[in-house]
Design an enzyme around this catalytic site. Structure first.
Site, PDB file in Angstrom:
ATOM      1  N   LEU A 241      16.563   3.633  12.114  1.00  0.00           N
ATOM      2  CA  LEU A 241      15.788   3.165  11.182  1.00  0.00           C
ATOM      3  C   LEU A 241      14.740   2.300  11.857  1.00  0.00           C
ATOM      4  O   LEU A 241      13.304   2.300  11.281  1.00  0.00           O
ATOM      5  CB  LEU A 241      16.344   2.299  10.287  1.00  0.00           C
ATOM      6  N   TYR A 242      15.094   1.914  13.124  1.00  0.00           N
ATOM      7  CA  TYR A 242      13.908   1.003  13.579  1.00  0.00           C
ATOM      8  C   TYR A 242      12.960   1.952  14.218  1.00  0.00           C
ATOM      9  O   TYR A 242      11.645   1.701  13.986  1.00  0.00           O
ATOM     10  CB  TYR A 242      14.649   0.473  15.044  1.00  0.00           C
ATOM     11  N   ALA A 243      13.154   3.050  14.802  1.00  0.00           N
ATOM     12  CA  ALA A 243      12.078   4.186  15.086  1.00  0.00           C
ATOM     13  C   ALA A 243      11.479   4.656  13.837  1.00  0.00           C
ATOM     14  O   ALA A 243      10.174   4.731  14.057  1.00  0.00           O
ATOM     15  CB  ALA A 243      12.787   5.125  15.829  1.00  0.00           C
TER      16      ALA A 243
END
Length: 430
Positions: A241-243
């Site tokens: 999700l960060y990416a």
């Protein structure tokens, strides 16, 4: 006329009127009583809600504590002094995430060379806030003032942009970390997407519009297998999700550049390390656990493959950040309206020399003079990728970016800082 037919002319038939006034009065009293109870209930919930729900989010706490502190001539004077360049052609830069790892080093470097720097940070508790406070104290000794607040606080941003006509914004504030996204996904949307949009909105409405340089991530390359990673490669397979939030940020930046003429530069950082670093990074907690005699996890890729990272020393990253600011062209919009085509760039900032994580541990063992207790484990499905490797030819050509610090040299500087800052697992007096 039949009884079911309507009269052909009004007033031909008179009907006895029911007591409407009395009914209306009763209905009004009932409605008033109902809405009074609703209002009282809302007031009760607002003032007497349970402790579990009364803890505001970090941004709410920041806004509440700053309601009075960022008003008045003394606050405005401090902001102006910090943001005022010492050199004739110096920039006036708003650095978000200024108490963070990269933000601290970039702010200090800008101030040293004579630029005006104003910091903004919400000092959240993703990792030990006392480390951020120590960075803040170091920056304030050099003349950099950090305003405590959230990038989504519109009232605060409006105040800062009203006080200072920033020439540049270095947007480094973000929710970092791949694994934490599985525990608190909303924090990534709040910081990395909503926060970026908030900054872009204020930049596009400013007159003149500042140029904005911001931190993307090597994580956008996700599940790509072709190495080294190039800015021309696909970035539509995020592994975390960060990416995904960083990739979304790049697309949003494209939109603001296209519609509003903002000059925008995204920097894809590759595993930044060094003094004053982030405690959630492997090299940092490896050092802590090796000294404490704890086991450290060494991850293996599928089929006993090697997990490797393109570790990039903080001073090299800072040089790339400053070069991006120095080469950023002026935005072409005015008051939220585009006047012409504006600069839009994406650069990798890495070291180009991926190192297996096992080799990282071996270097730390020699520097710390302690044997590590290695616990070999399979790489979990938590968003981590097996390897990263930067192609930096574009940054070399257009920014003059050239990393010079190898991992052994960089880790030596980190360990020296770590041992001076922590004593027996506790922060030293300095």
């Amino acid at each position: 006329m039949k009884h079911n037919e309507s009269p052909s002319t009004p007033g031909k038939f008179k009907m006895e009127k029911p007591p409407y006034n009395r009914l209306r009065l009763q209905s009004s009293i009932a409605k008033l009583a109902f809405w009074s109870l609703v209002f009282l209930g809302m007031m009760f919930v607002f003032f007497y809600r349970s402790p579990s729900s009364s803890n505001p989010a970090p941004s709410d706490r920041s806004r509440r504590s700053l309601t009075s502190s960022y008003a008045g001539p003394s606050f405005e004077k401090r902001v102006r002094q910090s943001a005022k360049p010492r050199s004739k052609n110096g920039m006036s830069v708003l650095v978000t995430g200024a108490a963070g790892f990269v933000g601290t080093h970039v702010s200090a470097a800008l101030k040293r060379r004579g630029d005006g720097v104003l910091g903004l940070d919400n000092f959240n508790s993703y990792y030990d806030p006392s480390l951020k406070r120590a960075r803040q104290a170091m920056l304030e000794r050099s003349g950099v003032y950090i305003v405590e607040g959230d990038i989504n606080d519109g009232a605060l941003l409006a105040k800062l942009f009203d006080i200072v006509p920033f020439t540049h914004v270095m947007h480094l504030a973000a929710q970092a970390g791949v694994r934490f996204a599985m525990k608190n996904p909303n924090s990534y949307v709040h910081s990395n997407i909503a926060g970026l949009v908030s900054m872009l909105e204020f930049c596009k409405n400013a007159n003149p519009q500042p140029a904005l340089v911001w931190a993307s991530s090597s994580s956008v390359y996700g599940l790509n297998t072709k190495v080294p990673f190039s800015e021309r490669d696909r970035t539509d397979q995020p592994a975390s999700l960060y990416a995904a939030t960083k990739k979304a940020g790049e697309e949003i930046a494209h939109t603001y550049n296209h519609i509003y003429g903002l000059s925008l530069t995204a920097l894809r950082f590759f595993t930044v390390y060094g003094p004053w670093g982030r405690p959630d990074m492997a090299y940092f907690f490896f050092t802590k656990d090796i000294l404490k005699g704890k086991s450290i996890p060494i991850f293996e890729a599928p089929n006993h493959g090697t997990v490797a990272r393109d570790f990039t020393y903080i001073e090299d990253i800072v040089k790339g950040c400053l070069a991006a600011l120095d080469t950023a062209e002026k935005s072409t919009g005015s008051g939220g309206k585009k006047k012409g085509k504006a600069q839009l760039r994406v650069y990798n900032l890495g070291n180009t020399s991926p190192v297996p994580v096992g080799d990282l541990v071996s270097i730390l063992e020699k520097l710390l003079k302690v044997k590590a207790k290695r616990l070999v484990m399979k790489l979990p499905r938590n968003g981590d990728v097996p390897f990263t490797h930067a192609n930096i030819s574009l940054a070399e050509t257009e920014l003059g970016y050239k990393p010079t610090t190898d991992l052994r040299t960089g880790l030596k500087k980190f360990v020296q800082w770590y041992l001076s800052y922590y004593v027996d697992g506790k922060k030293s007096s300095h």
